[in-house]
Design a protein around this motif. Structure first.
Motif, PDB file in Angstrom:
ATOM      1  N   GLY A 344       0.847  -1.141  -0.193  1.00 20.01           N
ATOM      2  CA  GLY A 344      -0.092   0.057   0.115  1.00 20.01           C
ATOM      3  C   GLY A 344       0.852   1.268   0.064  1.00 20.01           C
ATOM      4  N   SER A 345       0.053   2.473   0.471  1.00 18.04           N
ATOM      5  CA  SER A 345       1.070   3.632   0.098  1.00 18.04           C
ATOM      6  C   SER A 345       1.249   4.052   1.249  1.00 18.04           C
ATOM      7  N   LEU A 346       2.441   4.746   1.811  1.00 23.30           N
ATOM      8  CA  LEU A 346       2.578   5.518   2.926  1.00 23.30           C
ATOM      9  C   LEU A 346       1.735   6.656   2.978  1.00 23.30           C
ATOM     10  N   ILE A 347       1.216   6.859   4.104  1.00 25.89           N
ATOM     11  CA  ILE A 347       0.360   7.963   4.369  1.00 25.89           C
ATOM     12  C   ILE A 347       0.849   8.935   5.542  1.00 25.89           C
ATOM     13  N   LEU A 348       1.762   8.090   6.352  1.00 29.05           N
ATOM     14  CA  LEU A 348       2.540   8.843   7.190  1.00 29.05           C
ATOM     15  C   LEU A 348       4.175   8.273   7.224  1.00 29.05           C
ATOM     16  N   LYS A 350       7.967   7.597   8.481  1.00 27.29           N
ATOM     17  CA  LYS A 350       8.308   7.162   9.916  1.00 27.29           C
ATOM     18  C   LYS A 350       8.534   8.540  10.756  1.00 27.29           C
ATOM     19  N   THR A 351       7.848   8.182  11.979  1.00 27.26           N
ATOM     20  CA  THR A 351       7.839   9.545  12.912  1.00 27.26           C
ATOM     21  C   THR A 351       8.267   8.806  14.195  1.00 27.26           C
ATOM     22  N   LYS A 352       9.026   9.481  14.874  1.00 28.03           N
ATOM     23  CA  LYS A 352      10.006   9.129  15.972  1.00 28.03           C
ATOM     24  C   LYS A 352       9.179   9.718  17.461  1.00 28.03           C
ATOM     25  N   TYR A 353       9.075   8.681  18.405  1.00 30.67           N
ATOM     26  CA  TYR A 353       8.454   9.285  19.587  1.00 30.67           C
ATOM     27  C   TYR A 353       9.114   8.665  20.555  1.00 30.67           C
ATOM     28  N   ASN A 354      10.150   9.005  20.918  1.00 27.62           N
ATOM     29  CA  ASN A 354      11.221   8.698  22.312  1.00 27.62           C
ATOM     30  C   ASN A 354      11.397   7.179  22.497  1.00 27.62           C
ATOM     31  N   GLY A 355      12.057   6.483  21.614  1.00 26.62           N
ATOM     32  CA  GLY A 355      12.160   5.109  21.741  1.00 26.62           C
ATOM     33  C   GLY A 355      11.459   4.293  20.699  1.00 26.62           C
ATOM     34  N   ILE A 356      10.374   5.179  20.077  1.00 26.37           N
ATOM     35  CA  ILE A 356       9.341   4.434  19.393  1.00 26.37           C
ATOM     36  C   ILE A 356       9.434   4.989  17.899  1.00 26.37           C
ATOM     37  N   THR A 357       9.174   4.281  16.855  1.00 25.55           N
ATOM     38  CA  THR A 357       9.041   4.611  15.518  1.00 25.55           C
ATOM     39  C   THR A 357       7.848   4.208  14.862  1.00 25.55           C
ATOM     40  N   ILE A 358       6.788   5.190  14.423  1.00 26.83           N
ATOM     41  CA  ILE A 358       5.759   4.603  13.797  1.00 26.83           C
ATOM     42  C   ILE A 358       5.594   5.253  12.138  1.00 26.83           C
ATOM     43  N   ALA A 359       5.009   4.258  11.444  1.00 29.96           N
ATOM     44  CA  ALA A 359       4.768   4.731  10.096  1.00 29.96           C
ATOM     45  C   ALA A 359       3.319   4.167   9.895  1.00 29.96           C
ATOM     46  N   LEU A 360       2.689   4.824   8.889  1.00 29.49           N
ATOM     47  CA  LEU A 360       1.218   4.395   8.508  1.00 29.49           C
ATOM     48  C   LEU A 360       1.196   4.161   6.913  1.00 29.49           C
ATOM     49  N   ALA A 361       0.507   3.000   6.447  1.00 31.98           N
ATOM     50  CA  ALA A 361       0.496   2.623   5.184  1.00 31.98           C
ATOM     51  C   ALA A 361      -1.114   2.442   5.000  1.00 31.98           C
ATOM     52  N   GLU A 362      -1.620   2.843   3.751  1.00 27.57           N
ATOM     53  CA  GLU A 362      -2.869   2.637   3.345  1.00 27.57           C
ATOM     54  C   GLU A 362      -3.183   1.676   2.282  1.00 27.57           C
ATOM     55  N   GLU A 363      -3.829   0.508   2.601  1.00 28.91           N
ATOM     56  CA  GLU A 363      -4.079  -0.501   1.608  1.00 28.91           C
ATOM     57  C   GLU A 363      -4.747   0.073   0.299  1.00 28.91           C
ATOM     58  N   GLY A 364      -4.366  -0.140  -0.812  1.00 26.36           N
ATOM     59  CA  GLY A 364      -5.096   0.185  -1.773  1.00 26.36           C
ATOM     60  C   GLY A 364      -6.164  -0.811  -2.363  1.00 26.36           C
ATOM     61  N   GLU A 365      -6.842  -0.629  -3.503  1.00 28.01           N
ATOM     62  CA  GLU A 365      -8.010  -1.316  -3.840  1.00 28.01           C
ATOM     63  C   GLU A 365      -7.389  -2.560  -4.278  1.00 28.01           C
ATOM     64  N   ASN A 366      -8.174  -3.739  -3.993  1.00 28.52           N
ATOM     65  CA  ASN A 366      -7.759  -5.069  -4.674  1.00 28.52           C
ATOM     66  C   ASN A 366      -8.178  -5.137  -5.925  1.00 28.52           C
TER      67      ASN A 366
END
Length: 366
Positions: A344-348, A350-366
């Motif tokens: 899918g497509s990254l919508i966020l 990688k974002t760092k949060y004091n020892g944590i890294t988060i990224a968000l991906a949205e699924e595309g249409e099948n």
């Protein structure tokens, strides 16, 4: 008793398999027990509760040791479906104190002990009581009784649309208002972020021109974005579960910090947390308690991505030499999110949060 003994023989043959018990069949009479045994034999994911005065036992059969009220207070939220073989009046009285919400209550079905009628009593749509009723009626060659207005009128209520699209209803009261317009034959529009691949009733239309909103009595928004609903007509939000959280973290980060980071990431992306589908991380973090507990708290699966799969695509992302030296791969959150969302497509990013890294991906249409 030959029939009953035969049934028990069949039931105890396969005690080795472990099946999650989703259905509870409850009965008080001998005739009800005979019908209950037939259903028990048909549904491997069921258990049968019978009157304690019957000298009868077998695999997946339990005695009602106290009374029916006590039993229901103990099991009402333990099973997805409660199948009562007794008078509807008794059932209404014993379940009444435990009914909370159509989004959380189990399916409740009532049969007479001859199996002539199968009644969908509670949670017809979201709890799948209507579907269970039709299945049992087909099995017993009996009469299914379904009273939900959308089914009677052969149309689609908002909760059925939500189920078909694997969405979460954000506000059930708004859904009831919009469903009333549908059942009453009034025009309702849909504004959808995702594809709708099933036929809609004549009075539900997909809106292509936003200027036409005023032509409808109600609007169904299907989106993972945070939006403001119109104030001059009934509207409901359906949240598709199509966002994957990729996560990497330092060892020992607790659940609360991870949950807070995930919520903040959704805010940054202007997305609804109700659209979270799963959490994904690298195999090196498969035993990390904070991540496991965060997934459990959010009631979503945790997908473990192998280091090899991440290495195969890590050059598509920003790589940290420090992380590469520490764990052998240079990125975790972004590639984990992309792989788990089936590219899918990254919508966020990688974002760092004091020892944590988060990224968000949205699924595309099948």
């Amino acid at each position: 008793m030959n029939y009953l003994n035969c049934m028990i023989k069949i039931l105890v043959m396969d005690t080795g398999r472990q099946t999650k018990m989703d259905k509870a069949i409850i009965t008080l009479t001998k005739g009800g027990m005979e019908l209950g045994l037939k259903l028990l034999n048909e549904y491997e994911d069921s258990v049968l509760y019978i009157n304690k005065r019957f000298n009868f036992c077998g695999d997946r059969i339990y005695k009602i040791e106290k009374d029916i009220k006590t039993l229901i207070s103990e099991i009402f939220h333990k099973y997805k479906c409660l199948i009562f073989i007794m008078a509807a009046g008794i059932v209404v009285r014993v379940i009444a104190p435990h009914i909370k919400s159509k989004t959380t209550d189990p399916a409740v079905i009532v049969l007479d002990e001859k199996g002539k009628n199968v009644i969908s009593l509670l949670s017809g749509h979201l709890g799948l009581a209507n579907e269970y009723t039709l299945d049992i009626a087909k099995l017993l060659k009996s009469n299914p009784v379904i009273t939900t207005s959308s089914d009677v009128n052969k149309t689609l209520a908002v909760d059925i649309i939500s189920m078909k699209l694997n969405c979460i209803i954000e506000n059930i009261k708004d859904a009831t208002k919009v469903s009333a317009h549908i059942v009453n034959g009034e025009m309702v529009g849909i504004i959808s972020q995702i594809n709708i691949d099933f036929n809609l009733p004549y009075n539900i239309e997909i809106i292509k021109n936003l200027k036409d909103i005023s032509l409808y009595k109600g609007i169904i928004y299907i989106t993972n974005e945070k939006i403001n609903l119109p104030k001059n007509l009934d509207a409901v939000l359906l949240r598709p579960k199509n966002i994957v959280v990729g996560i990497g973290c330092r060892k020992g980060i607790d659940r609360e910090k991870i949950i807070k980071a995930i919520n903040d990431a959704f805010c940054k992306a202007n997305k609804s947390i109700l659209s979270i589908k799963k959490i994904a991380t690298i195999d090196l973090k498969k035993d990390e308690k904070g991540i496991i507990q965060a997934a459990e708290y959010m009631n979503v699966p945790l997908e473990i991505i192998s280091s090899r799969k991440i290495l195969d695509i890590e050059d598509e992302f920003e790589v940290s030499s420090f992380v590469k030296k520490s764990i052998g791969v240079g990125a975790v959150a972004e590639p984990a999110a992309v792989i788990a969302s089936k590219r899918g497509s990254l919508i966020l990013n990688k974002t760092k949060y004091n020892g944590i890294t988060i990224a968000l991906a949205e699924e595309g249409e099948n």
